[in-house]
Write a protein that holds these residues in place. Sequence first.
Motif, mmCIF file in Angstrom:
data_model
loop_
_atom_site.group_PDB
_atom_site.id
_atom_site.type_symbol
_atom_site.label_atom_id
_atom_site.label_comp_id
_atom_site.label_asym_id
_atom_site.label_seq_id
_atom_site.Cartn_x
_atom_site.Cartn_y
_atom_site.Cartn_z
ATOM 1 N N ASN A 10 0.856 -1.178 0.000
ATOM 2 C CA ASN A 10 0.000 0.000 0.000
ATOM 3 C C ASN A 10 0.902 1.241 0.000
ATOM 4 O O ASN A 10 2.130 1.132 0.052
ATOM 5 N N GLU A 11 0.305 2.402 -0.034
ATOM 6 C CA GLU A 11 1.088 3.634 -0.175
ATOM 7 C C GLU A 11 2.042 3.851 1.003
ATOM 8 O O GLU A 11 3.199 4.221 0.808
ATOM 9 N N GLU A 12 1.586 3.594 2.206
ATOM 10 C CA GLU A 12 2.437 3.780 3.382
ATOM 11 C C GLU A 12 3.612 2.804 3.382
ATOM 12 O O GLU A 12 4.737 3.170 3.718
ATOM 13 N N GLN A 13 3.360 1.566 3.008
ATOM 14 C CA GLN A 13 4.431 0.578 2.943
ATOM 15 C C GLN A 13 5.450 0.953 1.878
ATOM 16 O O GLN A 13 6.657 0.789 2.072
ATOM 17 N N LEU A 14 4.968 1.466 0.761
ATOM 18 C CA LEU A 14 5.862 1.880 -0.315
ATOM 19 C C LEU A 14 6.729 3.062 0.121
ATOM 20 O O LEU A 14 7.929 3.091 -0.155
ATOM 21 N N LYS A 15 6.138 4.015 0.827
ATOM 22 C CA LYS A 15 6.914 5.146 1.350
ATOM 23 C C LYS A 15 7.993 4.656 2.307
ATOM 24 O O LYS A 15 9.129 5.139 2.284
#
Length: 72
Positions: A10-15
């Motif tokens: 998800n976006e947070e994991q990717l960041k």
Amino acid sequence: MAYQIFEQLNEEQLKGFIAMFREIYPVKDDEQKIRDEAFETLESLRRSVPDFDEKRALEEYREEKYQEYWNL
């Protein structure tokens, strides 16, 4: 394989992954200039895409492709 892994994040994991990667492989100043220029080039190529109606496009394609058979 890497693409499949990125698709699952998800976006947070990717960041978080990007932040961790930057700690392991820090960006050098000369590399950053090249990256900034590349990003600006990509930004200049960006354009809006109209809404795409998949069902309508498929129906139109089928009509064009099989029109000669329907006219027999």
